[in-house]
Design an enzyme around this catalytic site. Structure first.
Site, PDB file in Angstrom:
ATOM      1  N   GLU A 162      39.644  38.508  41.904  1.00  0.00           N
ATOM      2  CA  GLU A 162      39.023  38.272  43.217  1.00  0.00           C
ATOM      3  C   GLU A 162      37.787  39.151  43.412  1.00  0.00           C
ATOM      4  O   GLU A 162      36.816  38.731  44.038  1.00  0.00           O
ATOM      5  CB  GLU A 162      40.032  38.498  44.349  1.00  0.00           C
ATOM      6  CG  GLU A 162      41.204  37.525  44.347  1.00  0.00           C
ATOM      7  CD  GLU A 162      40.789  36.054  44.305  1.00  0.00           C
ATOM      8  OE1 GLU A 162      39.738  35.706  44.879  1.00  0.00           O
ATOM      9  OE2 GLU A 162      41.516  35.246  43.690  1.00  0.00           O
ATOM     10  N   HIS A 171      34.808  30.550  38.538  1.00  0.00           N
ATOM     11  CA  HIS A 171      35.748  30.463  37.418  1.00  0.00           C
ATOM     12  C   HIS A 171      35.004  30.030  36.165  1.00  0.00           C
ATOM     13  O   HIS A 171      33.958  29.374  36.248  1.00  0.00           O
ATOM     14  CB  HIS A 171      36.856  29.442  37.721  1.00  0.00           C
ATOM     15  CG  HIS A 171      37.772  29.884  38.816  1.00  0.00           C
ATOM     16  ND1 HIS A 171      38.040  29.123  39.928  1.00  0.00           N
ATOM     17  CD2 HIS A 171      38.479  31.030  38.971  1.00  0.00           C
ATOM     18  CE1 HIS A 171      38.869  29.782  40.720  1.00  0.00           C
ATOM     19  NE2 HIS A 171      39.154  30.940  40.166  1.00  0.00           N
TER      20      HIS A 171
END
Length: 235
Positions: A162, A171
């Site tokens: 995070e 991602h």
């Protein structure tokens, strides 16, 4: 010379706090976890240091309402991933003092499950963390939440994952769209299946970041908006 230091303020929900005998025990646990976060962030090879400014363990009587306000309706064992980030932003924007004001990133640790329920869906997609993309240093936006439901398996990987979203990386396998950074390289060239921290996390690569993640973080750190993480090395 300037050093890159990302300063964190950690808060824990009352259920998380309850697992420990004292507030000091919570702080000790998080401190150990941050050693793990540092080891993972080191794999970016960008000389980024993480610094824990402090921990506030919430108790039932002191817990802000934004946590209970973020539960999934009809599925109260889950925190709504989108709602918790939105409600955290609002809360810390209105309580922008002390460690919350000093921190580059504010992170909430919870023991409840976290999930996303899209309209029309009946199945909850369970996730381990949620954060505001590319928002390090951005007051009222620099927040994230991570699930840690085990005493033994400190979830340093989720906090690192995070953190890197907050530092401007998507991602693996995803382009720069949605980062809010028009010239970011994105991570489309690094397949999710390579198994890095921002991908599927396999045995071989699951404890390090991909080259794409590195380039994305490097890009955000080159912008004036990330200036809060730079400080004089002698500090």
């Amino acid at each position: 010379d300037d050093c890159i230091v990302v300063e964190y303020y950690i808060v824990t929900d009352s259920r998380f706090t309850q697992r420990f005998d004292s507030d000091q025990a919570v702080t000790d646990y998080v401190t150990v976890m941050f050693t793990g976060v540092q080891n993972l962030i080191d794999t970016l090879n960008l000389d980024i240091k993480v610094r824990l400014l402090g921990v506030t363990p919430y108790h039932k009587e002191s817990e802000p309402s934004f946590i209970d306000d973020s539960l999934l309706p009809g599925h109260e064992t889950y925190v709504d991933a989108r709602k918790i980030v939105r409600n955290m932003k609002f809360y810390f924007c209105n309580h922008n003092t002390g460690l919350a004001k000093s921190a580059d990133i504010i992170m909430l640790l919870i023991t409840r499950k976290m999930g996303v329920l899209d309209p029309g869906d009946t199945d909850i997609s369970e996730i381990a963390g949620a954060s505001s993309i590319s928002s390090v240093c951005q007051r009222c936006n620099n927040v994230g939440a991570c699930v840690d439901n085990s005493d033994y398996n400190e979830r340093a990987d989720t906090v690192a994952h995070e953190s890197v979203h907050l530092l401007g990386s998507p991602h693996d396998g995803e382009g720069p769209n949605g980062l809010g950074l028009p010239n970011s390289p994105g991570a489309a060239n690094c397949p999710d299946s390579d198994g890095y921290i921002m991908g599927t996390r396999n045995e071989q690569n699951g404890k390090k970041f991909s080259e794409c993640t590195k380039q994305c973080v490097k890009y955000l750190l080159s912008l004036p908006r990330a200036s809060c993480v730079y400080e004089n090395c002698s500090k």
